[in-house]
Design a protein around this motif. Sequence first.
Motif, PDB file in Angstrom:
ATOM      1  N   HIS A  89      69.559 -62.205   5.150  1.00  0.00           N
ATOM      2  CA  HIS A  89      70.010 -63.528   4.690  1.00  0.00           C
ATOM      3  C   HIS A  89      71.491 -63.532   4.319  1.00  0.00           C
ATOM      4  O   HIS A  89      72.044 -64.586   4.016  1.00  0.00           O
ATOM      5  N   VAL A  90      72.096 -62.354   4.274  1.00  0.00           N
ATOM      6  CA  VAL A  90      73.525 -62.308   3.923  1.00  0.00           C
ATOM      7  C   VAL A  90      74.307 -61.485   4.939  1.00  0.00           C
ATOM      8  O   VAL A  90      73.765 -60.557   5.550  1.00  0.00           O
ATOM      9  N   LEU A  91      75.575 -61.845   5.060  1.00  0.00           N
ATOM     10  CA  LEU A  91      76.471 -61.072   5.918  1.00  0.00           C
ATOM     11  C   LEU A  91      76.635 -59.678   5.305  1.00  0.00           C
ATOM     12  O   LEU A  91      76.663 -59.547   4.081  1.00  0.00           O
ATOM     13  N   ILE A  92      76.772 -58.664   6.128  1.00  0.00           N
ATOM     14  CA  ILE A  92      77.051 -57.319   5.613  1.00  0.00           C
ATOM     15  C   ILE A  92      78.523 -57.294   5.192  1.00  0.00           C
ATOM     16  O   ILE A  92      79.393 -57.645   5.994  1.00  0.00           O
ATOM     17  N   PRO A  93      78.819 -56.929   3.948  1.00  0.00           N
ATOM     18  CA  PRO A  93      80.225 -56.896   3.527  1.00  0.00           C
ATOM     19  C   PRO A  93      81.047 -55.986   4.437  1.00  0.00           C
ATOM     20  O   PRO A  93      80.610 -54.893   4.791  1.00  0.00           O
ATOM     21  N   ARG A  94      82.228 -56.469   4.845  1.00  0.00           N
ATOM     22  CA  ARG A  94      83.092 -55.726   5.762  1.00  0.00           C
ATOM     23  C   ARG A  94      84.260 -55.103   5.001  1.00  0.00           C
ATOM     24  O   ARG A  94      84.761 -55.690   4.035  1.00  0.00           O
ATOM     25  N   GLN A  95      84.708 -53.959   5.541  1.00  0.00           N
ATOM     26  CA  GLN A  95      85.863 -53.304   4.927  1.00  0.00           C
ATOM     27  C   GLN A  95      87.088 -54.224   4.939  1.00  0.00           C
ATOM     28  O   GLN A  95      87.863 -54.233   3.984  1.00  0.00           O
ATOM     29  N   ASP A  96      87.249 -54.995   6.012  1.00  0.00           N
ATOM     30  CA  ASP A  96      88.397 -55.899   6.110  1.00  0.00           C
ATOM     31  C   ASP A  96      88.440 -56.889   4.954  1.00  0.00           C
ATOM     32  O   ASP A  96      89.516 -57.323   4.528  1.00  0.00           O
ATOM     33  N   THR A  97      87.276 -57.260   4.464  1.00  0.00           N
ATOM     34  CA  THR A  97      87.223 -58.249   3.380  1.00  0.00           C
ATOM     35  C   THR A  97      87.750 -57.666   2.065  1.00  0.00           C
ATOM     36  O   THR A  97      88.142 -58.401   1.163  1.00  0.00           O
ATOM     37  N   GLU A  98      87.809 -56.331   1.988  1.00  0.00           N
ATOM     38  CA  GLU A  98      88.393 -55.725   0.779  1.00  0.00           C
ATOM     39  C   GLU A  98      89.852 -56.136   0.636  1.00  0.00           C
ATOM     40  O   GLU A  98      90.378 -56.204  -0.474  1.00  0.00           O
ATOM     41  N   GLU A 261      89.764 -65.376   3.845  1.00  0.00           N
ATOM     42  CA  GLU A 261      89.791 -64.451   4.981  1.00  0.00           C
ATOM     43  C   GLU A 261      89.833 -65.329   6.229  1.00  0.00           C
ATOM     44  O   GLU A 261      89.246 -66.422   6.247  1.00  0.00           O
ATOM     45  N   ILE A 262      90.528 -64.865   7.264  1.00  0.00           N
ATOM     46  CA  ILE A 262      90.598 -65.623   8.517  1.00  0.00           C
ATOM     47  C   ILE A 262      90.354 -64.706   9.704  1.00  0.00           C
ATOM     48  O   ILE A 262      90.469 -63.480   9.589  1.00  0.00           O
ATOM     49  N   MET A 283     101.138 -67.624   2.547  1.00  0.00           N
ATOM     50  CA  MET A 283     101.368 -66.207   2.851  1.00  0.00           C
ATOM     51  C   MET A 283     100.230 -65.682   3.725  1.00  0.00           C
ATOM     52  O   MET A 283      99.078 -66.073   3.539  1.00  0.00           O
ATOM     53  N   ILE A 284     100.589 -64.773   4.620  1.00  0.00           N
ATOM     54  CA  ILE A 284      99.574 -64.203   5.518  1.00  0.00           C
ATOM     55  C   ILE A 284      99.611 -62.680   5.385  1.00  0.00           C
ATOM     56  O   ILE A 284     100.697 -62.097   5.290  1.00  0.00           O
ATOM     57  N   LYS A 285      98.447 -62.065   5.340  1.00  0.00           N
ATOM     58  CA  LYS A 285      98.409 -60.591   5.247  1.00  0.00           C
ATOM     59  C   LYS A 285      97.599 -60.009   6.389  1.00  0.00           C
ATOM     60  O   LYS A 285      96.626 -60.612   6.836  1.00  0.00           O
ATOM     61  N   GLN A 286      97.995 -58.828   6.796  1.00  0.00           N
ATOM     62  CA  GLN A 286      97.329 -58.179   7.931  1.00  0.00           C
ATOM     63  C   GLN A 286      96.321 -57.125   7.433  1.00  0.00           C
ATOM     64  O   GLN A 286      96.473 -56.598   6.330  1.00  0.00           O
ATOM     65  N   ASP A 287      95.360 -56.838   8.312  1.00  0.00           N
ATOM     66  CA  ASP A 287      94.410 -55.768   7.984  1.00  0.00           C
ATOM     67  C   ASP A 287      94.959 -54.430   8.481  1.00  0.00           C
ATOM     68  O   ASP A 287      96.088 -54.354   8.977  1.00  0.00           O
ATOM     69  N   LEU A 288      94.147 -53.387   8.369  1.00  0.00           N
ATOM     70  CA  LEU A 288      94.624 -52.048   8.720  1.00  0.00           C
ATOM     71  C   LEU A 288      94.931 -51.928  10.207  1.00  0.00           C
ATOM     72  O   LEU A 288      95.723 -51.087  10.626  1.00  0.00           O
ATOM     73  N   ARG A 293      94.594 -61.336   8.651  1.00  0.00           N
ATOM     74  CA  ARG A 293      93.240 -61.256   8.076  1.00  0.00           C
ATOM     75  C   ARG A 293      93.069 -62.119   6.832  1.00  0.00           C
ATOM     76  O   ARG A 293      91.986 -62.611   6.539  1.00  0.00           O
ATOM     77  N   VAL A 294      94.182 -62.305   6.090  1.00  0.00           N
ATOM     78  CA  VAL A 294      94.097 -63.065   4.840  1.00  0.00           C
ATOM     79  C   VAL A 294      95.216 -64.091   4.812  1.00  0.00           C
ATOM     80  O   VAL A 294      96.329 -63.812   5.252  1.00  0.00           O
ATOM     81  N   ILE A 295      94.889 -65.285   4.321  1.00  0.00           N
ATOM     82  CA  ILE A 295      95.930 -66.305   4.139  1.00  0.00           C
ATOM     83  C   ILE A 295      95.737 -66.913   2.761  1.00  0.00           C
ATOM     84  O   ILE A 295      94.609 -67.059   2.297  1.00  0.00           O
ATOM     85  N   TYR A 296      96.851 -67.195   2.082  1.00  0.00           N
ATOM     86  CA  TYR A 296      96.711 -67.863   0.791  1.00  0.00           C
ATOM     87  C   TYR A 296      97.904 -68.770   0.542  1.00  0.00           C
ATOM     88  O   TYR A 296      98.969 -68.603   1.147  1.00  0.00           O
ATOM     89  N   ALA A 297      97.687 -69.748  -0.319  1.00  0.00           N
ATOM     90  CA  ALA A 297      98.734 -70.732  -0.560  1.00  0.00           C
ATOM     91  C   ALA A 297      98.557 -71.333  -1.941  1.00  0.00           C
ATOM     92  O   ALA A 297      97.483 -71.250  -2.546  1.00  0.00           O
ATOM     93  N   LYS A 298      99.642 -71.956  -2.411  1.00  0.00           N
ATOM     94  CA  LYS A 298      99.655 -72.501  -3.767  1.00  0.00           C
ATOM     95  C   LYS A 298      99.715 -74.013  -3.702  1.00  0.00           C
ATOM     96  O   LYS A 298     100.425 -74.581  -2.863  1.00  0.00           O
ATOM     97  N   LEU A 299      98.981 -74.628  -4.601  1.00  0.00           N
ATOM     98  CA  LEU A 299      99.059 -76.073  -4.714  1.00  0.00           C
ATOM     99  C   LEU A 299     100.135 -76.382  -5.755  1.00  0.00           C
ATOM    100  O   LEU A 299      99.976 -76.034  -6.928  1.00  0.00           O
TER     101      LEU A 299
END
Length: 311
Positions: A89-98, A261-262, A283-288, A293-299
């Motif tokens: 019922h749940v996604l298996i947590p991925r290393q990338d999500t760390e 995560e994207i 801001m965008i961040k890359q995985d290994l 892999r990650v994007i974030y922004a400020k309101l």
Amino acid sequence: MTVQELWKEGNHILSEAGIEEAILDSRYLLEWVLQCNHSYLLLNPNSLVTMEQEQQYRTAILERKGHKPLQYIVGEQEFMGYSFLVNEHVLIPRQDTEILVETVLKHMQECMETASDCEKLQEDTEADTVYKILDMCCGSGCIGISLWKKINEKQQGMCQVIVSDISSEALEVTRENAKRLKADVEIIKSDLFQAIKGKFHILVSNPPYIPSKVVDTLMPEVREHEPRLALDGSPDGLFFYRNIIEQAKDYLEEEGYVFFEIGFDQAEDVRKIFVDAGFEQVMIKQDLAGLDRVIYAKLPAGKNHATSKQR
Ligand code: GLN
């Protein structure tokens, strides 16, 4: 039957079935059944296993042969140094999500440092802020629970974490994980923001983001065993980013942040959705592997619908 014979049998079945990591998987499952480590297997090849162990191992090997992921067979996956229970019922947590969790933690660290600088200058400032974090589409709860644990380990009471998901079955897993990891997170069943009340400093999510058609091309382990609900992000994969970003203004504190995560090719699309909705400092961040892999922004201040709605 001996340890070695059983391992050989398992390895043979998985290799024949074309399972890529047959040796590793057959070994790992044997360690799980015997509750031992690799060196025990190597040092005791001729020790006998019980009938019960033999049977349990064969069942597990057959499940793996059918492409059931190891994590669902053994029922857990490590994430951020914690062991999370998982089922189908749940996604298996991925290393990338760390990387997503680490990005939020780094942001929190900076907030804490700024707050304590303020405290030195003047009393009664933001230093006492309790940071409210919402993990939307929480699945196993791996993101929200890890954040709660890591932040509270550093500074007790520093944050309050709410985790939400549309799936009751997923939330049962979240609840078990929160209990066994002793994380005091609030768990809410909600279709996106529908049952969410209040405002947050941080909204974090690893939403379903795979375009519908692509889901059917994924490896059988994912396609046939992981919940489609947790994978399918609508025909263009962007449904959840659009919806969450559009509504976030009603649920963010002044200068609140959204972290996602994207997929590797979604950064520019999601950046545009953020900018169109009035967010800044994207801001965008890359995985290994060097992939986005990650994007974030400020309101920015004044852009949230601060007092307009009574919730
Ligand atoms: N937040 C959970 C994870 O990252 C579930 C994500 C999802 O269901 N899309 O594993």
